[in-house]
Design a protein around this motif. Sequence first.
Motif, mmCIF file in Angstrom:
data_model
loop_
_atom_site.group_PDB
_atom_site.id
_atom_site.type_symbol
_atom_site.label_atom_id
_atom_site.label_comp_id
_atom_site.label_asym_id
_atom_site.label_seq_id
_atom_site.Cartn_x
_atom_site.Cartn_y
_atom_site.Cartn_z
ATOM 1 N N PHE A 246 0.828 -1.197 0.000
ATOM 2 C CA PHE A 246 0.000 0.000 0.000
ATOM 3 C C PHE A 246 0.871 1.259 0.000
ATOM 4 O O PHE A 246 0.581 2.225 -0.715
ATOM 5 C CB PHE A 246 -0.932 0.001 1.212
ATOM 6 N N LYS A 247 1.953 1.250 0.769
ATOM 7 C CA LYS A 247 2.851 2.413 0.801
ATOM 8 C C LYS A 247 3.497 2.641 -0.559
ATOM 9 O O LYS A 247 3.701 3.787 -0.974
ATOM 10 C CB LYS A 247 3.935 2.202 1.863
ATOM 11 N N ASN A 248 3.795 1.559 -1.256
ATOM 12 C CA ASN A 248 4.421 1.682 -2.575
ATOM 13 C C ASN A 248 3.464 2.275 -3.608
ATOM 14 O O ASN A 248 3.892 2.920 -4.570
ATOM 15 C CB ASN A 248 4.909 0.317 -3.061
ATOM 16 N N ASN A 249 2.165 2.065 -3.411
ATOM 17 C CA ASN A 249 1.192 2.487 -4.415
ATOM 18 C C ASN A 249 0.331 3.682 -4.006
ATOM 19 O O ASN A 249 -0.146 4.424 -4.873
ATOM 20 C CB ASN A 249 0.270 1.309 -4.768
ATOM 21 N N PHE A 250 0.126 3.853 -2.694
ATOM 22 C CA PHE A 250 -0.789 4.912 -2.245
ATOM 23 C C PHE A 250 -0.212 5.684 -1.051
ATOM 24 O O PHE A 250 -0.952 6.082 -0.151
ATOM 25 C CB PHE A 250 -2.135 4.309 -1.822
ATOM 26 N N ASN A 251 1.056 5.882 -1.020
ATOM 27 C CA ASN A 251 1.728 6.420 0.168
ATOM 28 C C ASN A 251 1.158 7.750 0.642
ATOM 29 O O ASN A 251 1.035 8.000 1.844
ATOM 30 C CB ASN A 251 3.234 6.586 -0.108
ATOM 31 N N TYR A 313 -9.737 -8.038 0.011
ATOM 32 C CA TYR A 313 -8.791 -6.929 0.061
ATOM 33 C C TYR A 313 -8.658 -6.280 -1.323
ATOM 34 O O TYR A 313 -8.681 -5.056 -1.453
ATOM 35 C CB TYR A 313 -7.432 -7.413 0.553
ATOM 36 N N ASN A 314 -8.531 -7.094 -2.353
ATOM 37 C CA ASN A 314 -8.434 -6.575 -3.730
ATOM 38 C C ASN A 314 -9.686 -5.790 -4.102
ATOM 39 O O ASN A 314 -9.609 -4.769 -4.817
ATOM 40 C CB ASN A 314 -8.219 -7.719 -4.717
ATOM 41 N N PHE A 315 -10.832 -6.267 -3.626
ATOM 42 C CA PHE A 315 -12.093 -5.563 -3.874
ATOM 43 C C PHE A 315 -12.058 -4.162 -3.265
ATOM 44 O O PHE A 315 -12.434 -3.171 -3.913
ATOM 45 C CB PHE A 315 -13.264 -6.355 -3.287
ATOM 46 N N TYR A 316 -11.587 -4.077 -2.005
ATOM 47 C CA TYR A 316 -11.475 -2.770 -1.346
ATOM 48 C C TYR A 316 -10.521 -1.844 -2.106
ATOM 49 O O TYR A 316 -10.773 -0.641 -2.246
ATOM 50 C CB TYR A 316 -10.974 -2.941 0.084
ATOM 51 N N ILE A 317 -9.422 -2.380 -2.597
ATOM 52 C CA ILE A 317 -8.444 -1.578 -3.330
ATOM 53 C C ILE A 317 -9.051 -1.017 -4.614
ATOM 54 O O ILE A 317 -8.825 0.146 -4.984
ATOM 55 C CB ILE A 317 -7.181 -2.401 -3.658
ATOM 56 N N GLU A 318 -9.828 -1.843 -5.306
ATOM 57 C CA GLU A 318 -10.466 -1.393 -6.544
ATOM 58 C C GLU A 318 -11.473 -0.275 -6.263
ATOM 59 O O GLU A 318 -11.580 0.689 -7.039
ATOM 60 C CB GLU A 318 -11.153 -2.569 -7.252
ATOM 61 N N ILE A 319 -12.217 -0.398 -5.165
ATOM 62 C CA ILE A 319 -13.149 0.675 -4.794
ATOM 63 C C ILE A 319 -12.377 1.951 -4.490
ATOM 64 O O ILE A 319 -12.747 3.043 -4.922
ATOM 65 C CB ILE A 319 -13.984 0.255 -3.568
#
Length: 324
Positions: A246-251, A313-319
Amino acid sequence: MKNIVEDYQWPSSDIFARLHRKYHIKYQKKIDIKLIGEIESYFQKEYGFKTILFPSARAGIASILRYLKIDRSKEVFVNKWVSHCIFNTVGRYSNISTSFKSPDIAIAVHKWGIEQKFPRKKNLKIIEDSVDSIILSKNNMFINKSEFEIIAVHKIIGSIGGGVVITKNSNFYKYAKKEQMQNKDLGQYQSKRKFEEYNKKRTFNTWLYHESMNTFIDYNALLDIKKNLKNFEINKKILLKRKTDFKNNFNKIAYFSKRLGPVIPIKYETIKNHDLMKKHFLIRNIHKSKIDFEKFIKVYLLPVHFKISQEKYNFYIEILKKCI
């Protein structure tokens, strides 16, 4: 119609934690000192300090308050937005204040792993409330120079109950170990109700008033904690991986600390589509910064603990991607 988001803050609260499992309960007042020792040794090895097992984290907090002789003549600082169980526990023994002026004791709430740092005050006793944190380094313990660190076992391994007090105070350790052998009737009663409610898939709310008085860990609760100890490393591994990814993609949109929490707080102001976010994510408040503990900000919570499947978890990320 308003959407109701399932409470996913901790493994024990998440809908996936139940998995339709039933508990076969053996009611007995047996004190399994060996099993208590095994569980305490597990966490003592992990954290490097003396550890006492309690039926809950709030029972551990109450034991500390009794040991320190905190009564109605004293004032306990607790910041806003904390769990009601802290207010229930502290309110039984002392006066609660949400203003950090002249407290006799303060509870530093490191909620979801987000650290809270107090300024040093002479003669101020501090309890480090790390109930849902996985602390990665022994050097990150007692960050307020306290003698007490609290962890709610069920919030990090998904057990029915359990809490530990990690302490540097040898006198408190002796005091608490004596308390551990008391209140057998209350301990057994509370454990019975917890497991019965769990089997019926209902919320545990029938024993909260007496929770702070209980110090006895029932045999069924011990077996359940022992069975779920393996989840500590499982949870830590998953939390580390998801936090790193998550830090790498949405820090820039989240708050992080040196500890692992069961959720990642997402900055409210970084969200553009609040309507969609509110359908899937919880909204809560955290203190604005580690040292600014009287000001709070609104956040969304992204669940990352081990009871959230990778698919979920992937579902939450897509949202989330659709909303930022």
